[in-house]
Design an enzyme around this catalytic site. Structure first.
Site, PDB file in Angstrom:
ATOM      1  N   ASP A   1     -44.411  39.765  78.772  1.00  0.00           N
ATOM      2  CA  ASP A   1     -43.367  38.844  79.332  1.00  0.00           C
ATOM      3  C   ASP A   1     -44.138  38.117  80.407  1.00  0.00           C
ATOM      4  OD1 ASP A   1     -40.462  38.059  80.047  1.00  0.00           O
ATOM      5  OD2 ASP A   1     -39.986  40.135  79.053  1.00  0.00           O
TER       6      ASP A   1
ATOM      7  N   ASP B   1     -40.089  33.684  79.950  1.00  0.00           N
ATOM      8  CA  ASP B   1     -38.645  33.834  80.377  1.00  0.00           C
ATOM      9  C   ASP B   1     -38.252  32.337  80.831  1.00  0.00           C
ATOM     10  OD1 ASP B   1     -37.081  35.998  81.385  1.00  0.00           O
ATOM     11  OD2 ASP B   1     -37.025  34.816  83.356  1.00  0.00           O
TER      12      ASP B   1
ATOM     13  N   GLU C   1     -38.199  31.810  75.586  1.00  0.00           N
ATOM     14  CA  GLU C   1     -36.732  32.404  75.921  1.00  0.00           C
ATOM     15  C   GLU C   1     -35.880  30.793  75.953  1.00  0.00           C
ATOM     16  OE1 GLU C   1     -33.448  35.098  78.360  1.00  0.00           O
ATOM     17  OE2 GLU C   1     -35.107  33.987  79.257  1.00  0.00           O
TER      18      GLU C   1
ATOM     19  N   HIS D   1     -32.383  42.976  75.973  1.00  0.00           N
ATOM     20  CA  HIS D   1     -31.879  43.288  76.952  1.00  0.00           C
ATOM     21  C   HIS D   1     -30.780  42.562  77.946  1.00  0.00           C
ATOM     22  CE1 HIS D   1     -34.849  40.622  78.171  1.00  0.00           C
ATOM     23  NE2 HIS D   1     -34.513  40.936  79.385  1.00  0.00           N
ATOM     24  N   ASP D   2     -30.326  41.501  77.446  1.00  0.00           N
ATOM     25  CA  ASP D   2     -29.481  40.764  78.006  1.00  0.00           C
ATOM     26  C   ASP D   2     -27.992  40.723  77.343  1.00  0.00           C
ATOM     27  OD1 ASP D   2     -31.227  40.011  80.119  1.00  0.00           O
ATOM     28  OD2 ASP D   2     -32.043  38.245  78.887  1.00  0.00           O
TER      29      ASP D   2
END
Ligand code: NOJ
Length: 538
Positions: free
Chosen positions: A102, A204, A267, A328-329
């Site tokens: 990430d 990200d 993302e 994870h969101d």
């Protein structure tokens, strides 16, 4: 177009996201770590995935659980050491798998030395590394931009008497990507990890990285409703998705292009037509701008079919598609659409054209875990209470076995485990013939063994009602995928010349190998993959 040219690993492979805090704890402090991930690589290999994306493991004050980084080239002691990281990378590569890290370039932690310098004085050389602005004459914020995590996007700094901008927490100040020094510093970070042999980055909030130069006010969102996050009050027209972001993405791409077969995943939460611009004008942008449609769309066959077609149609020539089912969101798929339909979702994810990304635990049908209000840890949930926005429920520990704490840790886990772990766990599902895990494993095996499914062309099949159907085609091979997204039996009828073949995999893992000639009945909540008899050429 499927052809016989070579496809790269990130095109024909399957990506598996590990949320490191929750995957496996090796030192019994209740939080997962790198050695823990290493212990579970055999499982990932058994499952058949090709690449592991690990959410941030860098030093961080953990205001946003690692997405607030205070050192881009270190490892947080909670997760282990750089030696552990090197060992993990080596073990991943030894298994023929890839590691994706990430990268969080939009913002740092407010404890990062860059920010500490930047906030130390107005004439510090790093002042312009962040977005500092004077107050309006009445003392208020420079504009109306909001933080994704609630409240204003601007934080007043008493000492230097200016505001700084933070798209997320105030502990996550946004970097000023218009500054060439910031660009170079982050490209150096990328090179540090690429030199180690990391196979790529998930970048990200890529669409946030550049902001309007004039910092114009965002317009009001006419569709805002009080039950939505406060951020949704405005449309982020000037704070995100600015034209200049593409120069930055292209520069990032140039950095990775100096290395062999590395991948950049972006993302990006944007509508299809905006999303595809991140491939770059000549496919020189992100290799895979994440496609989150399956996370967000209503679970309705007609809507999904229309969006798949729109996406396929919008992709630039040479742009490789991808699909994400969980992260994870977002709420876990098993909770969002129910466990029966989660089997359709698995089949859809693993038969669509494009690289699939799975979220740890979804392969078991893990569901969101209710976390009592007073135990919420996620800042998004804490900052906007009552709106059900905490992301803790989808971040709970991986369920490995029916042992204490599901084999995740012997200490108190950082988030509570699901009550169902005694039944829903890897060990149990490995033994159960028709488990979700077996379904995932078989889907992955089939995708890996059939070129039509991994790299073949996509062709929509016209259906009605609750049935979603399409074909995947490679050379002489044709597969029909038909999914019943409803709870009544559905019949697919056609000319036997067109619709004859054999079921090779059914979501119930029972009716495999059945043949059909002209019509197939799909049971409620049943999905099938069929090999079509290609003697009948369409
Ligand atoms: C997106 C990440 O996926 C999320 O977990 C994080 O909170 C924000 N970016 C801010 O970094």
């Amino acid at each position: 177009m499927a052809d016989n040219t070579k496809h790269l690993w990130w095109q024909n492979g399957i990506i598996y996201q590990v949320y490191p805090r929750s995957f496996q704890d090796s030192d019994n402090d209740g939080v997962g770590d790198l050695k823990g991930i290493m212990q579970r690589l055999d499982y990932l290999q058994w499952l058949g995935v090709d690449a592991v994306w690990v959410s941030p493991v860098y030093p961080s004050p953990m205001a946003d659980f690692g997405y607030d980084i205070s050192d881009y080239t270190g490892i947080h002691p909670l997760f282990g050491t750089m030696q552990d990281f090197d060992a993990m990378l080596q073990e991943i590569h030894r298994r023929g798998m890839k590691l994706i890290l990430d990268l969080v370039p939009n913002h740092t932690s407010d404890q990062h030395p860059w920010f500490l310098e930047s906030r130390s004085s107005k004439d510090n050389p790093k002042r312009d590394w962040y977005i500092w602005e004077d107050a309006k004459p009445d003392g208020s914020e420079p504009n109306n931009w909001l933080s994704v995590f609630g409240g204003s996007g601007w934080e007043w700094d008493e000492k230097t008497e200016q505001y700084y901008y933070h798209a997320f927490l105030k502990e996550q100040p946004d970097l000023n990507w218009r500054n060439p020094e910031v660009q170079e510093a982050m490209f150096d970070v990328m090179r540090f990890w690429l030199d180690k042999g990391v196979d790529g980055f998930r970048v990200d909030v890529m669409w946030h990285m550049v902001k309007d130069k004039q910092l114009r006010d965002n317009p009001r969102n006419p569709d805002y409703k009080p039950e939505m996050a406060t951020y949704e009050k405005l449309l982020p027209a000037y704070s995100t998705d600015q034209p200049e972001v593409h120069d930055i993405v292209q520069q990032m791409r140039q950095v990775t292009d100096k290395y062999n077969e590395r991948v950049i995943i972006g993302e990006i939460y944007l509508p299809i037509q905006r999303l595809v611009t991140y491939y770059g004008p000549n496919n020189n942008g992100a290799h895979l701008p994440f496609n989150f449609m399956l996370l967000n769309l209503p679970w309705d066959a007609r809507t999904i079919a229309a969006h798949i077609d729109e996406y396929e149609g919008a992709l630039p020539v040479g742009g490789w598609p991808n699909w994400v089912l969980g992260n994870h969101d977002k709420s876990r798929i098993g909770s969002r659409i129910g466990l029966e339909q989660a089997r359709m979702a698995a089949m859809l994810l693993l038969t669509l054209r494009g690289t699939p990304t799975l979220y740890y635990g979804d392969e078991l049908g893990m569901t969101n875990v209710d976390i009592p209000e007073d135990q919420i840890q996620d800042p998004q949930g804490l900052n906007m209470p009552g709106l059900n926005l905490s992301r803790d429920p989808e971040r709970t520990p991986m369920q490995w076995s029916d042992k204490e704490n599901a084999g995740f840790t012997t200490a108190e886990p950082w988030l509570p485990l699901s009550d169902n772990y005694k039944q829903v766990n890897v060990e149990a599902q490995k033994k159960e013939r028709e488990s979700m895990l077996q379904l995932y494993k078989k889907l992955i095996e089939l995708r890996r063994s059939e070129k039509a499914l991994s790299i073949g062309d996509y062709q929509p099949v016209h259906t009605q009602g609750d049935v979603l159907a399409f074909k995947r085609i490679h050379d002489e091979e044709q597969f029909l995928i038909a999914l019943n997204l409803g709870n009544t039996t559905q019949r697919l009828n056609s000319d036997p010349e067109k619709l004859s073949g054999k079921i090779v995999l059914s979501t119930d893992l029972k009716s495999n190998t059945q043949t059909f000639d002209g019509s197939i009945d799909l049971q409620p909540n049943q999905g099938i993959i069929c090999k079509l008899y290609t003697k009948y050429k369409l």
